[in-house]
Design a protein around this motif. Structure first.
Motif, mmCIF file in Angstrom:
data_model
loop_
_atom_site.group_PDB
_atom_site.id
_atom_site.type_symbol
_atom_site.label_atom_id
_atom_site.label_comp_id
_atom_site.label_asym_id
_atom_site.label_seq_id
_atom_site.Cartn_x
_atom_site.Cartn_y
_atom_site.Cartn_z
ATOM 1 N N TRP A 76 -7.581 38.352 -17.087
ATOM 2 C CA TRP A 76 -7.549 36.926 -16.750
ATOM 3 C C TRP A 76 -6.938 36.098 -17.873
ATOM 4 C CZ3 TRP A 76 -7.794 34.263 -12.474
ATOM 5 C CH2 TRP A 76 -8.010 32.886 -12.528
ATOM 6 N N ARG A 77 -7.052 36.558 -19.081
ATOM 7 C CA ARG A 77 -6.470 35.816 -20.201
ATOM 8 C C ARG A 77 -4.945 35.904 -20.214
ATOM 9 N NH1 ARG A 77 -9.515 34.000 -24.298
ATOM 10 N NH2 ARG A 77 -7.790 34.278 -25.761
ATOM 11 N N TRP A 78 -4.378 36.795 -19.431
ATOM 12 C CA TRP A 78 -2.922 36.835 -19.274
ATOM 13 C C TRP A 78 -2.546 35.721 -18.304
ATOM 14 C CZ3 TRP A 78 0.095 42.045 -18.505
ATOM 15 C CH2 TRP A 78 1.459 41.805 -18.734
ATOM 16 N N GLN A 87 -5.004 40.581 -9.376
ATOM 17 C CA GLN A 87 -6.236 41.093 -8.772
ATOM 18 C C GLN A 87 -6.029 42.495 -8.211
ATOM 19 O OE1 GLN A 87 -9.195 39.897 -8.669
ATOM 20 N NE2 GLN A 87 -10.262 40.647 -6.863
ATOM 21 N N LEU A 88 -4.888 42.717 -7.570
ATOM 22 C CA LEU A 88 -4.615 44.030 -6.993
ATOM 23 C C LEU A 88 -4.451 45.093 -8.083
ATOM 24 C CD1 LEU A 88 -4.016 45.721 -4.488
ATOM 25 C CD2 LEU A 88 -1.612 45.058 -4.694
ATOM 26 N N SER A 145 -13.482 42.915 -9.901
ATOM 27 C CA SER A 145 -12.948 42.058 -8.839
ATOM 28 C C SER A 145 -13.764 40.782 -8.684
ATOM 29 C CB SER A 145 -12.910 42.832 -7.516
ATOM 30 O OG SER A 145 -12.095 43.971 -7.614
ATOM 31 N N LEU A 146 -15.086 40.921 -8.684
ATOM 32 C CA LEU A 146 -15.931 39.736 -8.530
ATOM 33 C C LEU A 146 -15.763 38.769 -9.694
ATOM 34 C CD1 LEU A 146 -19.266 41.239 -7.120
ATOM 35 C CD2 LEU A 146 -17.490 39.974 -5.901
ATOM 36 N N PHE A 150 -14.505 34.957 -9.490
ATOM 37 C CA PHE A 150 -15.347 33.897 -10.050
ATOM 38 C C PHE A 150 -14.534 32.989 -10.965
ATOM 39 C CE2 PHE A 150 -18.276 32.479 -13.451
ATOM 40 C CZ PHE A 150 -19.125 31.701 -12.687
ATOM 41 N N PHE A 151 -13.699 33.583 -11.821
ATOM 42 C CA PHE A 151 -12.839 32.789 -12.693
ATOM 43 C C PHE A 151 -11.872 31.926 -11.875
ATOM 44 C CE2 PHE A 151 -13.246 36.161 -16.243
ATOM 45 C CZ PHE A 151 -14.421 35.575 -16.669
#
Length: 214
Positions: A76-78, A87-88, A145-146, A150-151
């Motif tokens: 997510w930091r990317w 996500q995939l 994934s969750l 959430f982010f």
């Protein structure tokens, strides 16, 4: 799109590598089961040793959960590649990574605690534990994934902070819209009140007065 696809592949490969390292660590730390050889080819589990199978699976779940959380945060930091492909890539990498973690961990445990060949009667031997419960493989991809979802839900930007959103209001003239709807800058023409204009602020407790244009 090509950049996002490459990023998804990189994320998947990185997750698999991290999962393999975690699996090796689990294989070294997983407890063993001690058996007492009662006759050639047969052994009886010592008292309390059967619980180590549960302990090994619980440790695997903890390792998988930590890897899932850390890889999700790192992905997510990317910021520039946030989106469905991220996500995939994380999901596919976590699924394959969980399987690699289990297989490699069991192999490392087998190397670290080799099974004795035809031990004599009366000897106590140690056998490496296995994951066994394959439901434990769902923990890593599920948490990863969750956490990304959430982010994404907490992010208030339409582009999830990637900076690729098109600003639709950048071509509107200044002053066209204000915080309470349409705003009309000074000198732009007659006010949209017909033959009336707002009066100055009235005294406290009285209704504002209006007066016609002259």
């Amino acid at each position: 799109m090509r950049r996002e696809v490459r990023a998804a592949v990189v994320i998947a490969v990185a997750v698999i590598v991290v999962s393999a390292l975690a699996g090796a660590g689990w294989g070294l730390l997983a407890p063993t089961e001690q058996l007492f050889v009662v006759e050639p080819g047969r052994g009886a589990v010592l008292t309390g040793e059967s619980g180590h199978q549960f302990d090994a699976v619980a440790m695997f779940v903890c390792f998988a959960a930590v890897v899932g959380v850390l890889t999700a945060i790192a992905a997510w930091r990317w910021r520039g590649v946030r989106g469905p492909l991220l996500q995939l890539g994380l999901l596919v990498g976590s699924l394959i990574g969980a399987l690699v973690m289990a297989r490699l961990g069991e192999q490392v445990a087998e190397w670290y605690h080799p099974r004795p060949h035809d031990p004599p009667v009366g000897q106590i031997v140690e056998l490496p534990t296995e994951v066994g419960a394959w439901v434990a493989l769902v923990v890593q991809p599920l948490l990863a994934s969750l956490l990304v979802l959430f982010f994404a839900a907490l992010n208030s930007s339409e582009d999830l902070g990637t900076g690729t959103a098109v600003e639709t209001g950048s071509h509107d003239p200044a002053g066209t819209f204000g915080p309470y709807g349409a705003a009309y800058p000074a000198g732009s023409g007659p006010l949209p009140y017909g033959s009336y204009e707002p009066a100055r602020e009235a005294s406290s407790g009285s209704l504002p007065e209006t007066r016609p244009h002259r």
